[in-house]
Design a protein around this motif. Structure first.
Motif, PDB file in Angstrom:
ATOM      1  N   ASN A 257       0.979   4.419  -3.001  1.00  0.00           N
ATOM      2  CA  ASN A 257      -0.201   4.458  -3.850  1.00  0.00           C
ATOM      3  C   ASN A 257      -0.955   5.772  -3.762  1.00  0.00           C
ATOM      4  N   ASN A 258      -0.875   6.451  -2.620  1.00  0.00           N
ATOM      5  CA  ASN A 258      -1.595   7.710  -2.411  1.00  0.00           C
ATOM      6  C   ASN A 258      -0.603   8.852  -2.277  1.00  0.00           C
TER       7      ASN A 258
ATOM      8  N   SER B  35       0.809  -1.205   0.000  1.00  0.00           N
ATOM      9  CA  SER B  35       0.000   0.000   0.000  1.00  0.00           C
ATOM     10  C   SER B  35       0.856   1.275   0.000  1.00  0.00           C
ATOM     11  N   ARG B  36       2.121   1.164   0.238  1.00  0.00           N
ATOM     12  CA  ARG B  36       2.980   2.358   0.273  1.00  0.00           C
ATOM     13  C   ARG B  36       3.188   2.907  -1.130  1.00  0.00           C
TER      14      ARG B  36
END
Length: 62
Positions: A56-57, A53-54
């Motif tokens: 991605n945003n 998840s790192r």
């Protein structure tokens, strides 16, 4: 120039050449070992847990 002086000069040049070659061989062996260590580190890092998840945003503010 006498033969003794010439002989000493030739032997000093030969020794300097042999020392230079030895130092170059040591440097090459050191570089080869460093490369092998880096490759091993890269290959072993593939087994590490990765947080998917790192990255991605992205927060963008102006």
């Amino acid at each position: 120039m006498d033969i003794a002086t010439m002989s000493i000069g030739m032997h000093q040049a030969l020794l300097q050449n042999e020392v230079s070659i030895s130092v170059a061989k040591l440097a090459m062996n050191s570089n080869a070992q460093t490369s092998e260590n880096q490759i091993d580190d890269i290959m072993n890092s593939n087994n590490m847990a990765i947080d998917a998840s790192r990255g991605n945003n992205i927060d963008v503010r102006v």
